[in-house]
Design a protein around this motif. Sequence first.
Motif, short mmCIF file in Angstrom:
data_model
loop_
_atom_site.label_atom_id
_atom_site.label_comp_id
_atom_site.label_asym_id
_atom_site.label_seq_id
_atom_site.Cartn_x
_atom_site.Cartn_y
_atom_site.Cartn_z
N VAL A 1 1.17 22.57 -15.77
CA VAL A 1 1.81 23.89 -15.62
C VAL A 1 2.73 24.16 -16.80
CG1 VAL A 1 3.42 25.22 -14.21
CG2 VAL A 1 1.62 23.88 -13.11
N ASN A 2 3.44 23.14 -17.27
CA ASN A 2 4.38 23.31 -18.38
C ASN A 2 3.66 23.50 -19.71
OD1 ASN A 2 7.11 23.20 -19.54
ND2 ASN A 2 6.40 21.27 -20.45
N SER A 3 2.47 22.85 -19.86
CA SER A 3 1.73 22.93 -21.13
C SER A 3 0.26 23.22 -20.86
CB SER A 3 1.88 21.62 -21.91
OG SER A 3 3.23 21.24 -22.04
N PRO A 4 -0.04 24.41 -20.35
CA PRO A 4 -1.44 24.70 -19.98
C PRO A 4 -2.37 24.72 -21.18
CG PRO A 4 -0.11 26.69 -19.86
CD PRO A 4 0.84 25.56 -20.11
N GLY A 5 -1.88 25.15 -22.36
CA GLY A 5 -2.73 25.21 -23.54
C GLY A 5 -3.20 23.83 -23.97
N ALA A 6 -2.29 22.88 -24.02
CA ALA A 6 -2.65 21.51 -24.41
C ALA A 6 -3.59 20.88 -23.40
CB ALA A 6 -1.38 20.67 -24.57
N ALA A 7 -3.35 21.15 -22.11
CA ALA A 7 -4.21 20.60 -21.07
C ALA A 7 -5.63 21.17 -21.17
CB ALA A 7 -3.63 20.87 -19.69
N ALA B 1 0.51 12.09 -9.60
CA ALA B 1 -0.23 13.35 -9.47
C ALA B 1 0.69 14.56 -9.59
CB ALA B 1 -0.97 13.38 -8.13
N ILE B 2 1.89 14.44 -9.00
CA ILE B 2 2.85 15.54 -9.09
C ILE B 2 3.30 15.74 -10.54
CG2 ILE B 2 5.17 16.28 -8.42
CD1 ILE B 2 4.70 14.88 -5.73
N LEU B 3 3.58 14.64 -11.24
CA LEU B 3 4.01 14.73 -12.64
C LEU B 3 2.90 15.33 -13.50
CD1 LEU B 3 5.90 11.34 -13.19
CD2 LEU B 3 6.88 13.65 -13.08
N LEU B 4 1.66 14.93 -13.25
CA LEU B 4 0.56 15.48 -14.02
C LEU B 4 0.41 16.98 -13.79
CD1 LEU B 4 -1.89 15.07 -15.86
CD2 LEU B 4 -3.24 14.51 -13.83
N ARG C 1 0.82 -1.20 0.00
CA ARG C 1 0.00 0.00 0.00
C ARG C 1 0.86 1.26 0.00
NH1 ARG C 1 -4.28 -1.94 4.70
NH2 ARG C 1 -5.32 -3.58 3.44
N LEU C 2 1.99 1.20 0.69
CA LEU C 2 2.89 2.36 0.72
C LEU C 2 3.42 2.66 -0.67
CD1 LEU C 2 4.50 4.51 2.23
CD2 LEU C 2 6.25 2.76 2.69
N TRP C 3 3.85 1.61 -1.39
CA TRP C 3 4.37 1.82 -2.73
C TRP C 3 3.28 2.31 -3.69
CZ3 TRP C 3 9.12 2.62 -3.76
CH2 TRP C 3 10.13 1.99 -3.03
N VAL C 4 2.07 1.82 -3.52
CA VAL C 4 0.97 2.31 -4.34
C VAL C 4 0.71 3.79 -4.07
CG1 VAL C 4 -1.52 2.13 -4.74
CG2 VAL C 4 -0.14 0.06 -4.61
N THR C 5 0.74 4.16 -2.78
CA THR C 5 0.53 5.56 -2.41
C THR C 5 1.62 6.45 -3.00
OG1 THR C 5 -0.53 4.88 -0.34
CG2 THR C 5 0.27 7.15 -0.49
N ILE C 6 2.85 5.97 -2.93
CA ILE C 6 3.97 6.74 -3.48
C ILE C 6 3.83 6.90 -4.99
CG2 ILE C 6 6.47 6.72 -3.88
CD1 ILE C 6 6.79 5.39 -1.15
N ALA C 7 3.45 5.79 -5.66
CA ALA C 7 3.31 5.84 -7.12
C ALA C 7 2.19 6.80 -7.53
CB ALA C 7 3.03 4.44 -7.66
#
Length: 405
Positions: free
Chosen positions: A29-35, A21-24, A10-16
């Motif tokens: 933020v890096n590509s707001p137009g495409a998002a 979420a952070i990467l998304l 469960r810890l590894w799932v939470t980390i993943a």
Amino acid sequence: MKGTQQQGGRLWVTIALGGGAILLAASIVNSPGAAFEASLQGLTLWWRIVFPGLLPFLVLSQMLVAYGFVHATGALLDPLLRKGLGVPGVAGWVIPFGLIAGFPAAAEASGQLYTGGRITARQAEKLAAAGHFCNPMLIIVVVGTGFLHKPGLGLLLAAVHGIAGIAAGFTLHKLILQSRRDLYQAGPEPVRTGSRLQQIIHSIEEARRLDGRSFGKLLGDTVASAVQTLMMIGGYMLIFAVVIRMIQFHIPGIGPSFILPGLFEVHLGTYAAGTSSILAPALQAALLGAILGFSGLCSYLQVRAILRPAGIGTGGFLLTRVLHGIYAYVLTLLLWKPLLKLFPGAAPVYGEISTGEKSGYSILQLPSWAQTFSLMEWQFTILLFITACLMLFAILWRSRNPVSR
């Protein structure tokens, strides 16, 4: 030791999930137009096609459950479901419920039966897997008519989808889980008396008695529930549209445009596959069938959110989804020519929608509002007709059972 391993998993799932979420967020933020474009296209697809296409049938399907139609179908198919799928008689109605209402209805019903002590956790897992189908109106109206502009293709896909789903459940029971009879052995069954017709009538009366709502209350509840379900579907579509677009934007050339949508979300996947340039009509239909059978990781997350808190596993569910997709793909290819004789309006659609490979999604091919509402006319006609029949049955039922509530 086992508890420690579960906590570590469960810890590894939470980390993943947290890392994803952070990467998304960083990608947005890096590509707001495409998002923003992806979110807008997902919203347009949902509001213009999915919402009006599914709302009437979601209301109707819940009425059919309340008035006992689903339970009557389960009683009618009880011998077949027992022998072919190993479904306990007390829960046989879950399979036709899933066929009519679509996912995650079977998972919700299985969880309720388990929490009520009527089936075991393993039985609930198998029921949720065997009863997991896409809503038939999603396939016929949204995919066949709304996305592809050919109802004949929607009927073809719906027929293959149902057959492949039953075959996947049959395989899971006969070839994989049959040796584990102790896990799937049904509990004590109620004593069955009378003819099959009497049993069907009794199941209808029992379902109506347990529901007990007046028609006005039932209509209000079903409309509210259908809108809530569609809002949830829309939220999933928007989120996964953004996720898919960010992956395609930052990792270009990851594959054909339908790969990621088909893997993540069934509405986006079928739309992307339907608007992709695939030369062979049979191959494109088979691909659409596979996407519908697998139904995307989004559907798995919905089912998991229902089953896991109740202590029901989802391993059999994932295996069945893979089998469902494979069977739909193979059956479509093998039976393409015979199916075209039954659904002659299916084949010409490819010349109309195959306009070249696209990256992401496009809203240019969406039907106009006039076309969208024309798709709904026959649904409302059927809804009114069945509603009148249900009201008539309710009046007759109450006249026979004046004391029942």
